[in-house]
Structures are given as C-alpha cells and as structure tokens.
Design a protein around this motif. Structure first.
Motif, mmCIF file in Angstrom:
data_model
loop_
_atom_site.group_PDB
_atom_site.id
_atom_site.type_symbol
_atom_site.label_atom_id
_atom_site.label_comp_id
_atom_site.label_asym_id
_atom_site.label_seq_id
_atom_site.Cartn_x
_atom_site.Cartn_y
_atom_site.Cartn_z
ATOM 1 N N ILE A 80 0.844 -1.202 0.000
ATOM 2 C CA ILE A 80 0.000 0.000 0.000
ATOM 3 C C ILE A 80 0.879 1.252 0.000
ATOM 4 O O ILE A 80 0.635 2.197 -0.756
ATOM 5 N N TRP A 81 1.906 1.265 0.847
ATOM 6 C CA TRP A 81 2.815 2.414 0.909
ATOM 7 C C TRP A 81 3.544 2.612 -0.422
ATOM 8 O O TRP A 81 3.631 3.726 -0.933
ATOM 9 N N SER A 82 4.056 1.510 -0.990
ATOM 10 C CA SER A 82 4.830 1.638 -2.237
ATOM 11 C C SER A 82 3.946 2.070 -3.405
ATOM 12 O O SER A 82 4.458 2.616 -4.391
ATOM 13 N N ASP A 83 2.640 1.875 -3.293
ATOM 14 C CA ASP A 83 1.708 2.346 -4.325
ATOM 15 C C ASP A 83 1.395 3.833 -4.175
ATOM 16 O O ASP A 83 0.577 4.373 -4.922
ATOM 17 N N GLY A 84 2.021 4.488 -3.206
ATOM 18 C CA GLY A 84 1.857 5.927 -3.044
ATOM 19 C C GLY A 84 0.715 6.344 -2.140
ATOM 20 O O GLY A 84 0.409 7.532 -2.024
ATOM 21 N N ILE A 85 0.077 5.394 -1.472
ATOM 22 C CA ILE A 85 -1.028 5.711 -0.571
ATOM 23 C C ILE A 85 -0.460 6.236 0.745
ATOM 24 O O ILE A 85 0.463 5.644 1.307
ATOM 25 N N ARG A 86 -1.040 7.326 1.242
ATOM 26 C CA ARG A 86 -0.613 7.905 2.523
ATOM 27 C C ARG A 86 -1.766 8.030 3.513
ATOM 28 O O ARG A 86 -1.529 8.166 4.698
ATOM 29 N N ARG A 87 -3.004 7.976 3.025
ATOM 30 C CA ARG A 87 -4.200 8.072 3.882
ATOM 31 C C ARG A 87 -5.070 6.840 3.603
ATOM 32 O O ARG A 87 -5.630 6.710 2.524
ATOM 33 N N LEU A 88 -5.160 5.960 4.587
ATOM 34 C CA LEU A 88 -5.813 4.666 4.398
ATOM 35 C C LEU A 88 -6.996 4.513 5.344
ATOM 36 O O LEU A 88 -6.915 4.882 6.517
ATOM 37 N N ALA A 89 -8.090 3.957 4.838
ATOM 38 C CA ALA A 89 -9.221 3.546 5.671
ATOM 39 C C ALA A 89 -9.206 2.027 5.760
ATOM 40 O O ALA A 89 -8.920 1.342 4.772
ATOM 41 N N THR A 90 -9.480 1.489 6.951
ATOM 42 C CA THR A 90 -9.533 0.033 7.121
ATOM 43 C C THR A 90 -10.959 -0.393 7.444
ATOM 44 O O THR A 90 -11.686 0.297 8.155
ATOM 45 N N PHE A 91 -11.348 -1.536 6.896
ATOM 46 C CA PHE A 91 -12.684 -2.097 7.111
ATOM 47 C C PHE A 91 -12.475 -3.561 7.486
ATOM 48 O O PHE A 91 -12.008 -4.360 6.677
ATOM 49 N N THR A 92 -12.800 -3.913 8.728
ATOM 50 C CA THR A 92 -12.373 -5.180 9.306
ATOM 51 C C THR A 92 -13.546 -6.013 9.797
ATOM 52 O O THR A 92 -14.373 -5.521 10.571
ATOM 53 N N GLU A 93 -13.589 -7.287 9.403
ATOM 54 C CA GLU A 93 -14.541 -8.213 9.998
ATOM 55 C C GLU A 93 -14.069 -8.530 11.412
ATOM 56 O O GLU A 93 -12.886 -8.811 11.629
ATOM 57 N N ALA A 94 -14.980 -8.457 12.369
ATOM 58 C CA ALA A 94 -14.634 -8.615 13.792
ATOM 59 C C ALA A 94 -14.401 -10.086 14.121
ATOM 60 O O ALA A 94 -15.191 -10.733 14.818
ATOM 61 N N THR A 95 -13.301 -10.626 13.593
ATOM 62 C CA THR A 95 -12.849 -11.981 13.910
ATOM 63 C C THR A 95 -11.368 -11.881 14.255
ATOM 64 O O THR A 95 -10.711 -10.888 13.929
ATOM 65 N N ASP A 96 -10.830 -12.908 14.891
ATOM 66 C CA ASP A 96 -9.399 -12.887 15.200
ATOM 67 C C ASP A 96 -8.559 -12.766 13.934
ATOM 68 O O ASP A 96 -7.533 -12.090 13.925
ATOM 69 N N TYR A 97 -8.995 -13.412 12.855
ATOM 70 C CA TYR A 97 -8.260 -13.309 11.601
ATOM 71 C C TYR A 97 -8.293 -11.873 11.073
ATOM 72 O O TYR A 97 -7.250 -11.264 10.813
ATOM 73 N N GLY A 98 -9.492 -11.337 10.888
ATOM 74 C CA GLY A 98 -9.617 -9.987 10.343
ATOM 75 C C GLY A 98 -8.894 -8.952 11.183
ATOM 76 O O GLY A 98 -8.169 -8.093 10.660
ATOM 77 N N GLU A 99 -9.078 -9.030 12.493
ATOM 78 C CA GLU A 99 -8.443 -8.053 13.378
ATOM 79 C C GLU A 99 -6.924 -8.193 13.378
ATOM 80 O O GLU A 99 -6.204 -7.189 13.434
ATOM 81 N N GLY A 100 -6.426 -9.420 13.284
ATOM 82 C CA GLY A 100 -4.979 -9.629 13.236
ATOM 83 C C GLY A 100 -4.369 -9.053 11.969
ATOM 84 O O GLY A 100 -3.333 -8.380 12.011
ATOM 85 N N VAL A 101 -5.024 -9.290 10.834
ATOM 86 C CA VAL A 101 -4.520 -8.769 9.561
ATOM 87 C C VAL A 101 -4.549 -7.242 9.561
ATOM 88 O O VAL A 101 -3.576 -6.595 9.168
ATOM 89 N N THR A 102 -5.657 -6.661 10.019
ATOM 90 C CA THR A 102 -5.742 -5.199 10.045
ATOM 91 C C THR A 102 -4.693 -4.602 10.967
ATOM 92 O O THR A 102 -4.010 -3.629 10.612
ATOM 93 N N ARG A 103 -4.544 -5.167 12.149
ATOM 94 C CA ARG A 103 -3.573 -4.644 13.112
ATOM 95 C C ARG A 103 -2.161 -4.642 12.518
ATOM 96 O O ARG A 103 -1.446 -3.646 12.578
ATOM 97 N N GLU A 104 -1.758 -5.762 11.923
ATOM 98 C CA GLU A 104 -0.410 -5.863 11.385
ATOM 99 C C GLU A 104 -0.217 -4.977 10.150
ATOM 100 O O GLU A 104 0.838 -4.374 9.972
#
Length: 200
Positions: A80-104
């Motif tokens: 995401i950073w290398s594509d030039g994005i500097r302002r990101l919105a995250t949309f996460t399914e409230a599961t351990d998988y989704g939350e882990g991926v978003t957090r990292e």
C-alpha cells in the motif's frame, strides 16, 4: 473473540474420546480458544490455516504451518505504501483473523509514515455496510483496506462501495480475491488488489 463451539469440540475429543493429537482448527478464533486447554492438558494441536500472531505465543503443544498475519500485514502495508497511498481507511470483519490482519497491516503502514484516517469493523452476520462506508468516505481516504474472514461479505462490501461512488483502490488479502467474493461483487471487483505473500 471467544469460540465456545471449539472448546466444546475440544472437550468432547479429549475428555470423551481420549484424543491426544488434534489436526485443526481452520480458523484463528477456534484455535486460540482451544489452545489454552490443550497447553494445560498436554494435547498436541496442529493448524494449517489459523494465522493470528497470538498462536505463536500458545507455547509447547501448539503448532502452525500457515503463515502468520504478521507476514501478511507487513507485505500488505509495504505494498500500500509503495503504491503511493498515505491516507488509508480500514474495514475489518470482527474476527481474530480480520483483526490480526488489520492490526499488522496498519502497524506496518503507520511505521512507514502513513495515516489510518478511518477504522471501521463489522460483525460476521452483517450484510449492510453503507453507514460504515459513508463514515469512511467522509474521512477522504486514498485507499481502502478490507480484512475479512468471509468472502460473501467482501463481495457485498465491494458492490456497496462502488454503488456509493468509491472508485479508488481497494486492497485485501486472499479472502478478498476468492471465488465467492468475486462472484458476489461481479464487475465491482475490478481493480481490487489482493496481496498474497510468498511463503519462505
């Protein structure tokens, strides 16, 4: 996220059936729920699909052959950073998988200098996402990152994003580019960037 069904299954397998080695589970929530019991009782558990980083902290009897969400998140944040994005919105399914991926992903993206301008989550049983999408779009992100466990929800999110006028980049992992997600989204999946790290 506690999964009582996995604890019930674990208890039946170990206490009733006398099982000492369990091959499974397939999701992080179930693995994390049963891992504490397995560690305490000396039952070996293997998973080939649970990816939450906390599984590595489960101690001596818990084994994983799937990649960690840390690797997924670092590769996603870097992309995401290398594509030039500097302002990101995250949309996460409230599961351990989704939350882990978003957090990292968010940790890596912010470490590079990016800003998370909106952070929305949703339950696995939700199919209407318009209110959350409006809130995200109101923060003027340059891209949206979706971390979902269910492919159907990703497809519905993509359709609703496009219906509400979003034509910017959308990033996700393997779930976002799965067959069901693409079938549900149809043409609205065009341009979705799915990041699947190569295994070492």
């Amino acid at each position: 996220m506690y999964r009582p069904d996995s604890v019930t299954a674990y208890t039946k397998l170990t206490a009733v059936d006398g099982v000492k080695i369990i091959l499974g589970t397939t999701c992080s929530s179930a693995m994390l729920a049963a891992a504490t019991l397995a560690e305490k009782e000396g039952v070996i558990m293997f998973t080939a699909q649970a990816t939450n980083p906390l599984i590595a902290d489960a101690r001596d009897y818990i084994f994983r052959s799937a990649m960690s969400d840390v690797l997924v998140g670092v590769d996603t944040g870097n992309t995401i950073w290398s594509d030039g994005i500097r302002r990101l919105a995250t949309f996460t399914e409230a599961t351990d998988y989704g939350e882990g991926v978003t957090r990292e992903t968010a940790n890596r993206f912010m470490a590079l200098g990016g800003t998370i301008v909106a952070d929305e989550s949703y339950g696995s049983d939700v199919d209407g996402f318009r209110a959350a999408i409006h809130r995200m779009l109101g923060e003027s992100p340059e891209a949206i990152h979706i971390a979902a466990q269910g492919e159907f929800s990703v497809g519905a999110i993509l359709k609703q994003l496009r219906e509400l006028g979003w034509d910017g980049p959308v990033y996700g992992e393997i779930v976002a580019i799965g067959n069901t997600a693409l079938d549900v989204a149809g043409d609205d999946a065009t341009g979705v960037i799915g990041i699947v790290p190569a295994l070492d």
